[in-house]
Design a protein around this motif. Structure first.
Motif, PDB file in Angstrom:
ATOM      1  N   PRO A   1      -5.854 -13.238   2.972  1.00 22.73           N
ATOM      2  CA  PRO A   1      -5.801 -12.142   3.941  1.00 22.73           C
ATOM      3  C   PRO A   1      -4.403 -11.660   4.292  1.00 22.73           C
ATOM      4  CG  PRO A   1      -6.011 -14.197   5.104  1.00 22.73           C
ATOM      5  CD  PRO A   1      -5.982 -14.548   3.636  1.00 22.73           C
ATOM      6  N   ARG A   2      -3.360 -12.258   3.686  1.00 23.92           N
ATOM      7  CA  ARG A   2      -1.990 -11.943   4.099  1.00 23.92           C
ATOM      8  C   ARG A   2      -1.688 -10.447   4.095  1.00 23.92           C
ATOM      9  NH1 ARG A   2       1.761 -13.999  -0.157  1.00 23.92           N
ATOM     10  NH2 ARG A   2       1.232 -11.972  -1.088  1.00 23.92           N
ATOM     11  N   ASP A   3      -2.174  -9.728   3.070  1.00 20.40           N
ATOM     12  CA  ASP A   3      -1.834  -8.315   2.913  1.00 20.40           C
ATOM     13  C   ASP A   3      -2.860  -7.374   3.531  1.00 20.40           C
ATOM     14  OD1 ASP A   3       0.458  -9.059   1.430  1.00 20.40           O
ATOM     15  OD2 ASP A   3      -0.725  -9.199  -0.406  1.00 20.40           O
ATOM     16  N   ARG A   4      -3.860  -7.931   4.215  1.00 17.61           N
ATOM     17  CA  ARG A   4      -4.956  -7.114   4.744  1.00 17.61           C
ATOM     18  C   ARG A   4      -4.449  -5.988   5.661  1.00 17.61           C
ATOM     19  NH1 ARG A   4     -10.281  -7.675   6.859  1.00 17.61           N
ATOM     20  NH2 ARG A   4     -10.780  -5.642   7.763  1.00 17.61           N
ATOM     21  N   ASN A   5      -3.578  -6.294   6.614  1.00 23.35           N
ATOM     22  CA  ASN A   5      -3.108  -5.267   7.554  1.00 23.35           C
ATOM     23  C   ASN A   5      -2.340  -4.159   6.840  1.00 23.35           C
ATOM     24  OD1 ASN A   5      -4.260  -6.606   9.710  1.00 23.35           O
ATOM     25  ND2 ASN A   5      -2.370  -7.662  10.293  1.00 23.35           N
ATOM     26  N   ALA A   6      -1.555  -4.528   5.838  1.00 20.25           N
ATOM     27  CA  ALA A   6      -0.795  -3.518   5.095  1.00 20.25           C
ATOM     28  C   ALA A   6      -1.723  -2.592   4.321  1.00 20.25           C
ATOM     29  CB  ALA A   6       0.190  -4.196   4.147  1.00 20.25           C
TER      30      ALA A   6
END
Length: 204
Positions: A32-37
């Motif tokens: 999920p690390r890149d989810r917000n981006a």
């Protein structure tokens, strides 16, 4: 007699245009690390851009659900990240049998920099390494950017009922394809690590 030697002035090294893109490697999206981006990427697209990307008018909650679905499925996706962490371009790879389906979006301020082409080339390597025999892009018939991309990559274009399939047949995979995929993953992971490290130092 006096010999005069004439020396030619060295040819000046051309300077890249200030808007020319730096060499970047598409990075495998880490959920999920890149989810917000990724959410921020789609939120920055205008309604018309979303229509072209998804094939019809879509509401914001539908797009958020789409990203949530990719997240839950840990779906294969790649992105071109800017130094500030923004996702300039995003591509989702969906493998259905022997075919890889490729969908791409690019933020307006980063268009005409070759990012969609970069992601499509990367998708071909990914597809061959995973045994796909063809790559297809589905789009509405008035998606000029996708049609231009397909023509540049010599894809077969078929249009019917307002929709277009752009397809290319892939050669048989070789051991080189698997090693290339592995190298690109490792190199892009290092690129991403360095980018995030610089961002963390800048924010400190």
């Amino acid at each position: 007699a006096t010999t005069v030697r004439v020396r030619r002035a060295p040819t000046p090294t051309p300077r890249p245009h200030r808007d020319a893109p730096q060499m970047k490697l598409p990075e495998l999206v880490h959920w999920p690390r890149d989810r917000n981006a990724i959410d921020a990427h789609f939120a920055a697209l205008a309604p018309e851009d979303l229509r072209l990307r998804f094939g019809g008018p879509v509401k914001a909650e539908v797009v958020r659900a789409y990203v949530a679905g990719l997240h839950e499925a840990r779906a294969p996706a790649m992105a071109v990240f800017e130094t500030d962490g923004r996702v300039a371009a995003f591509a989702h790879f969906g493998i259905a049998g022997p075919t890889l389906e490729f969908g791409v979006s690019v933020l307006p301020e980063f268009r005409r920099r070759g990012y969609a082409t970069l992601l499509l080339r990367r998708a071909r390597v990914y597809a061959r390494a995973h045994g796909a025999r063809s790559l297809v892009m589905h789009s509405v018939a008035d998606n000029v950017a996708i049609l231009e991309l397909a023509r540049r990559r010599h894809m077969t274009i078929e249009t019917a009922d307002g929709e277009t399939d752009s397809r290319i047949t892939l050669r048989e995979p070789t051991a080189t394809d698997f090693w290339t995929e592995l190298w690109l993953r490792q190199a892009s992971a290092l690129q991403g690590f360095l980018r995030r490290s610089r961002g963390a130092r800048s924010a400190a």
